[in-house]
Design an enzyme around this catalytic site. Structure first.
Site, PDB file in Angstrom:
ATOM      1  N   ASP A  86      -1.432   2.415  -2.102  1.00  0.00           N
ATOM      2  CA  ASP A  86      -0.180   3.123  -1.817  1.00  0.00           C
ATOM      3  C   ASP A  86       1.019   2.198  -2.027  1.00  0.00           C
ATOM      4  OD1 ASP A  86       1.139   5.420  -1.266  1.00  0.00           O
ATOM      5  OD2 ASP A  86       0.687   5.484   0.863  1.00  0.00           O
TER       6      ASP A  86
ATOM      7  N   ASP B 139      -3.776  -3.122  -4.576  1.00  0.00           N
ATOM      8  CA  ASP B 139      -3.444  -2.260  -3.439  1.00  0.00           C
ATOM      9  C   ASP B 139      -3.220  -0.850  -3.985  1.00  0.00           C
ATOM     10  OD1 ASP B 139      -2.276  -1.383  -0.878  1.00  0.00           O
ATOM     11  OD2 ASP B 139      -0.392  -1.404  -2.004  1.00  0.00           O
TER      12      ASP B 139
ATOM     13  N   ASP C 250       2.361  -4.251  -2.939  1.00  0.00           N
ATOM     14  CA  ASP C 250       3.799  -4.073  -2.706  1.00  0.00           C
ATOM     15  C   ASP C 250       4.260  -4.655  -1.372  1.00  0.00           C
ATOM     16  OD1 ASP C 250       2.457  -2.003  -1.261  1.00  0.00           O
ATOM     17  OD2 ASP C 250       4.358  -0.930  -1.091  1.00  0.00           O
TER      18      ASP C 250
END
Lengths: 352, 352
Positions: free
Chosen positions: A101, A99, A306
């Site tokens: 951001d 991922d 995240d």
């Protein structure tokens, strides 16, 4: 990389309580076995999760487990570390899917140790792919951004929901769409030889034209007239694809702005039906595409992100192992979720 | 006015089958009583519905049943007619509350017999109020439109969701709002001394300003920036009121356009919460306001509309009797719903 359930280090009371709750649930399932068995069971289940067969789930690369020709050699398996944390998931993988951001950068700033880690994984022979729900930019944009921050990246290594929609058009034989989106999505579609019937030369969308497929993503030029034009296509039976359903996007300084999900909600409400397909996380559509294009079996591709409920869920469905990193929005790993504080945990299981 | 369950005239098979199904359900509830008892029971239940006490429902005008000072004398009760159809609901009411589109007119055309009927009800002493979910126009606009078609109407007899929001502001002591709406809503609020922080002199709304209440209705100048500005108010804790949640609006020629509900869906999705209050149908908020302002008890006010699930549901909650008219979108009355083919049925129970 550690494993939340098996982690033996001291924890504040509320975390220990949460773990104990999870252990009790497992203990009940295990019948008369004791606490040690419970601890081991946590690890054993992770081992099973990597390799087990899931009926009803289509497995890209199935029949070719461990195919690595396109992605380089399989890295050496790691020792489990002195406390055994993460045994069963902790090894080098042929493929890492990151991922962006919250995992590799926050806004315009690289997260410490992230670029070094990814570079080392590539140097040691693993393949790397980047996956973002963002549909508003081209893959060239993301590649430049990642390169500037020191990540090893070429445009072909970036998968966005814009490239996902382009691949979907290819798969379904669709070469004309009505688009609710940003110029970056329009450009990505045009590069894939898909005509966007309602976009001008600069890629800005307008309430005009009709097509047999409607694509809805983040669109800062969204208007009531555009919504109405999309509705008219859908009422005539057009397919309805959403890039993603994120309700909001976080901006720097903690500000939130409306996400693609809020525009999808508007379209779905007046059309009286939800999207036929959502390309972005938590849908597994793009991870499946990455696995197919790299030829890697799900159990050999580690998803790193995240947000457990989106970044990781989309791979878990396919049977990919996952690792949560605590550098983004999530501050505490859910029970049974492998995690690391920052990306260095992918390299060194003894790191504290 | 007829009653669907008790109607004895020949019907096509699918309607008869539906009725028989409903009768069987009632018969099961009634235990050993026969078919005649079932028929009577349908009527008896309607009688009960008019007068029964509903715990937990606030009743405007309670303690003053039948107060008619503000609305004229109570009309004479009708004979039930030769077949007894509609007995128990068929009488003249002190107050009639009419839906507009599909009940009194379709687009710009009055529905045959509607104006004559309403005029006669007024001549015979009943009060009449008009109630529309439309928030985009002022009550003066609707009054002019109805007058032109021959309906007896003054602006004060019209209740729209715009007047509803204005009344809500008065009730809650709110004198500044952020508005997602049409100039007609802005003007209605301004006439009620409510400042619209984001509207220009012409009543057009823009993405600027902040207020402690956000009002969302149909808004053909809706943009992403306006959505974002509404979100910022809501994230700071503003109240959130919707005029209505209609997903679409029908236009002439059968075309549908996005309704306020689709814009409410966009706002609710990014804000992560639904409206604190929906003013329009099927919410009973405005009918309650009409009852309070006219001083009529719920059982003395007949709601007339073409959509059982919105026009009629909003009054049923309060204990008002209801009558479906088949001149709008509904072609067949649900079981147990009093109905008439056109508005003449309100005057003449023997009309076929």
């Amino acid at each position: 990389m550690r494993h939340a359930a098996a982690h033996p280090a001291p924890r504040p009371p509320f975390r220990r309580r949460a773990r104990r709750g999870a252990a009790q649930v497992r203990q009940r399932r295990l019948g008369r076995r004791g606490a040690d068995a419970v601890q081991l069971d946590g690890v054993a289940r992770l081992l099973r999760r990597d390799g087990e067969d899931r009926p009803g789930v289509r497995r890209p690369g199935r029949g070719r487990p461990g195919t690595v020709a396109q992605v380089g050699r399989r890295g050496p398996a790691e020792d489990p570390g002195p406390d055994g944390a993460g045994a069963g998931v902790l090894r080098r993988y042929p493929l890492y899917i990151f991922d962006l951001d919250g995992t590799l950068y926050r806004g315009d700033e690289a997260i410490p140790h992230a670029a070094d880690t990814v570079r080392r994984l590539v140097e040691e022979g693993s393949a790397v792919r980047y996956f973002t729900n963002n549909s508003g930019q081209t893959r060239e944009f993301f590649a430049r951004k990642l390169q500037t921050m020191g990540f090893p990246c070429e445009p072909g290594m970036v998968y966005s929901t814009a490239t996902g929609v382009a691949a979907l058009c290819r798969e379904r034989g669709v070469d004309r769409v009505f688009c609710v989106g940003e110029p970056g999505l329009v450009q990505t579609l045009r590069e894939a030889a898909v005509e966007v019937v309602n976009a001008d030369a600069k890629g800005r969308v307008w309430p005009c034209g009709e097509a047999s497929a409607v694509v809805v993503g983040i669109c800062r030029s969204f208007t009531y007239a555009l919504l109405d034009a999309a509705l008219q296509c859908l009422l005539k039976g057009a397919s309805y694809w959403a890039t993603n359903t994120d309700a909001t996007y976080p901006l720097e300084g903690g500000r939130l702005e409306p996400g693609a999900g809020s525009l999808v909600a508007a379209v779905s409400t007046c059309a009286g039906r939800g999207p036929d397909l959502v390309v972005g996380k938590p849908s597994p559509w793009i991870v499946r595409q990455i696995l197919e294009e790299t030829g890697v079996a799900p159990q050999d591709a580690l998803l790193v992100g995240d947000r457990p409920e989106t970044d990781l869920a989309c791979g878990r469905t396919l049977g990919c192992p996952t690792c949560l990193v605590l550098t983004g929005v999530t501050r505490q790993a859910p029970p049974d979720q492998a995690f690391c504080e920052d990306l260095r945990g992918l390299l060194d299981p003894t790191l504290r």
